[in-house]
Design an enzyme around this catalytic site. Structure first.
Site, PDB file in Angstrom:
ATOM      1  N   GLU A  30       0.043   5.012  -0.476  1.00  0.00           N
ATOM      2  CA  GLU A  30      -1.229   6.231  -0.478  1.00  0.00           C
ATOM      3  C   GLU A  30      -0.741   6.967  -0.259  1.00  0.00           C
ATOM      4  O   GLU A  30       0.836   7.592   0.397  1.00  0.00           O
ATOM      5  CB  GLU A  30      -1.903   6.489   0.344  1.00  0.00           C
ATOM      6  N   THR A  73      -3.743   5.694 -21.884  1.00  0.00           N
ATOM      7  CA  THR A  73      -4.066   4.069 -21.312  1.00  0.00           C
ATOM      8  C   THR A  73      -2.412   4.208 -21.516  1.00  0.00           C
ATOM      9  O   THR A  73      -2.078   4.692 -22.166  1.00  0.00           O
ATOM     10  CB  THR A  73      -4.910   3.405 -21.514  1.00  0.00           C
ATOM     11  N   ARG A  85      -2.479  -2.765 -18.778  1.00  0.00           N
ATOM     12  CA  ARG A  85      -3.641  -2.120 -17.972  1.00  0.00           C
ATOM     13  C   ARG A  85      -3.555  -0.685 -17.142  1.00  0.00           C
ATOM     14  O   ARG A  85      -3.059  -1.160 -15.975  1.00  0.00           O
ATOM     15  CB  ARG A  85      -4.952  -2.406 -17.881  1.00  0.00           C
ATOM     16  N   TYR A 142       0.492  -0.933  -0.392  1.00  0.00           N
ATOM     17  CA  TYR A 142       0.436   0.004   0.173  1.00  0.00           C
ATOM     18  C   TYR A 142       0.829   0.831  -0.116  1.00  0.00           C
ATOM     19  O   TYR A 142       1.752   1.385   0.805  1.00  0.00           O
ATOM     20  CB  TYR A 142      -0.843   0.289   1.318  1.00  0.00           C
ATOM     21  N   ASP A 165      -7.278  13.598 -24.780  1.00  0.00           N
ATOM     22  CA  ASP A 165      -7.662  12.170 -24.397  1.00  0.00           C
ATOM     23  C   ASP A 165      -6.828  11.173 -25.556  1.00  0.00           C
ATOM     24  O   ASP A 165      -7.478  11.188 -26.209  1.00  0.00           O
ATOM     25  CB  ASP A 165      -8.327  11.752 -24.052  1.00  0.00           C
ATOM     26  N   LYS A 181      -2.648   0.267 -24.471  1.00  0.00           N
ATOM     27  CA  LYS A 181      -2.742   0.038 -25.847  1.00  0.00           C
ATOM     28  C   LYS A 181      -1.558   0.154 -26.790  1.00  0.00           C
ATOM     29  O   LYS A 181      -0.566  -0.199 -26.451  1.00  0.00           O
ATOM     30  CB  LYS A 181      -3.877   0.982 -26.487  1.00  0.00           C
TER      31      LYS A 181
HETATM   32  N1  DSN Z   1     -13.102   0.393 -24.740  1.00  0.00           N
HETATM   33  C1  DSN Z   1     -11.047   0.710 -25.312  1.00  0.00           C
HETATM   34  C2  DSN Z   1     -11.615   0.859 -26.809  1.00  0.00           C
HETATM   35  O1  DSN Z   1     -11.703   0.066 -27.036  1.00  0.00           O
HETATM   36  O2  DSN Z   1     -11.508   1.944 -27.153  1.00  0.00           O
HETATM   37  C3  DSN Z   1     -11.405   2.317 -24.529  1.00  0.00           C
HETATM   38  O3  DSN Z   1     -12.133   2.580 -23.692  1.00  0.00           O
END
Ligand code: DSN
Length: 413
Positions: free
Chosen positions: A55, A224, A233, A53, A198, A227
């Protein structure tokens, strides 16, 4: 993947892990937001950092025992700063939706206006779709794309002048063209709005220098890490120094509790991988593969939305092109081992659960080493499966061919 301990203690979960591994190994992953991590990223995710943990932030934690968590979080931050040239980075957001919510709560008051891209025009749920919590707290106004696939910046400016939003949000989950970052941010400046991007879908392409870097233009950016960036993730926020304190406070203690330190360790490993020259070659190949996919699908008579792709994915109007709905196309392609997702097209006359389109992306298969030759073959299989969807014999043959190709391109993890 070695799961010898799960096998000893939990046969049911072991069995599911093995089945999923086989599905990934023998299947072709074309969901634009998915990818495969390296063995090193997977090891960091499964490391003992999961026990801790932490924080707070490096040097300012609430619990003891933070020597190594501080060091690993600092590494992740520094590497992200080098990758993107950001003034400030917060690597604690658990994923993309929380990262966006953290930014909204840091910079907006309930009721404040946000100008974001319409979901059916390629935006994202968290950019103001009425079903989300953020849309219940803030007032979202949505902008759209024109028939030529581009954003109408003149109309965007008129809307911004009229509505005077507090935040102007660029970014997308199914839009395939480039954003004019300078123009977008100039509009935001003229109307006194904070600019946000984003960049979740294209972060890896930016890190790999295949697409221009939006970081110098925008006040705040979210992403994120799993990707095109090929990390675990998770989420991340990048911002100018003047917003750093508000963002950090909104993340913890404002929105989240303890950061997932195993995840942050894995982000550090992924960022190091993305700093290597080989990652640039990877990002470049993604763009080449997506372009070949676009051109081949066009040859097979598919209508490509937004005119073309400038990034890693294509949005295809399968209903308009071949009379098959997005859901039907997703199902039939699943049967031959090609995984894609149904997707709305701009102002889709059909509903979100069975829309007119599908979204197809190449980051994951590019990670496996597939290039132009394989992409041509994949486009052919997609067309053959859709055109012969009623013919079980052909579908079975295509599935066999997909498995054969996948076996030649093993998973990296
Ligand atoms: N679920 C993701 C996507 O497929 O683009 C984005 O949140």
């Amino acid at each position: 993947m070695n799961i010898s301990n799960i096998r000893k203690t939990d046969a049911k979960v072991a069995n599911l892990v093995l089945k999923e591994e086989k599905r990934q190994r023998e299947g072709m992953e074309l969901i634009a937001s998915e990818n495969y991590v390296s063995k090193a990223v997977l090891e960091a995710l499964g490391s003992v950092f999961t026990n801790k943990y932490s924080e707070g932030y490096p040097g300012k934690r609430y619990y003891g025992g933070q020597r190594f968590t501080d060091a690993v979080e600092t590494l992740a931050i520094q590497r992200a700063q080098r990758l993107f040239g950001a003034e400030h980075v917060n690597v604690q957001p658990l994923s993309g939706a929380p990262a966006n919510m953290i930014v909204y709560s840091a910079l907006l008051k309930p009721g404040d206006k946000v100008l974001g891209m319409d979901l059916s025009h390629g935006g994202h749920l968290t950019h103001g779709h009425p079903v989300t919590l953020s849309a219940k707290i803030y007032t979202f106004i949505r902008y759209k794309t024109k028939a030529d696939g581009l954003i109408d910046y003149q109309e965007l400016e008129e809307t911004a002048q009229k509505e005077k939003p507090k935040l102007m949000l660029a970014g997308f989950s199914a839009y395939t063209r480039q954003i004019d970052c300078k123009r977008f941010c100039d509009i935001a400046k003229r109307v006194g709005a904070i600019s946000m991007f984003d960049m979740a879908h294209i972060a890896g392409l930016i890190a790999g220098k295949a697409l221009p870097n939006p970081v110098p233009y925008f006040d705040v950016l979210t992403t994120t890490t799993h990707k095109t960036l090929r990390g675990p993730r998770g989420g991340m926020i990048l911002c100018k120094k003047e917003f750093a304190q508000q963002i950090d406070k909104a993340c913890f203690p404002g929105f989240q509790g303890g950061p997932h330190m195993n995840n942050i360790a894995a982000k550090a490993v992924a960022f190091q991988e993305a700093l290597r020259p080989s990652f640039r070659a990877y990002a470049k190949q993604i763009l080449k593969n997506a372009k070949v996919l676009e051109l081949e699908l066009k040859k097979h008579g598919f209508k490509i939305m937004f005119g073309r792709t400038d990034n890693h994915m294509v949005l295809v109007d399968v209903f308009g092109s071949k009379g098959v709905t997005g859901k039907e196309a997703e199902t039939i392609l699943d049967e031959i081992g090609i995984t894609i997702n149904k997707n709305m097209i701009p102002d889709d006359p059909r509903g979100p659960m069975d829309p007119s389109g599908v979204r197809i992306g190449v980051p994951a298969i590019t990670t496996r080493g597939m290039k132009e030759k394989e992409i041509k073959q994949i486009a052919e299989w997609i067309n053959a499966a859709i055109e012969n969807r009623a013919n079980k014999k052909i579908i079975a043959r295509l599935h066999g061919e997909v498995i054969m190709l996948c076996k030649k391109f093993p998973l990296p993890c």
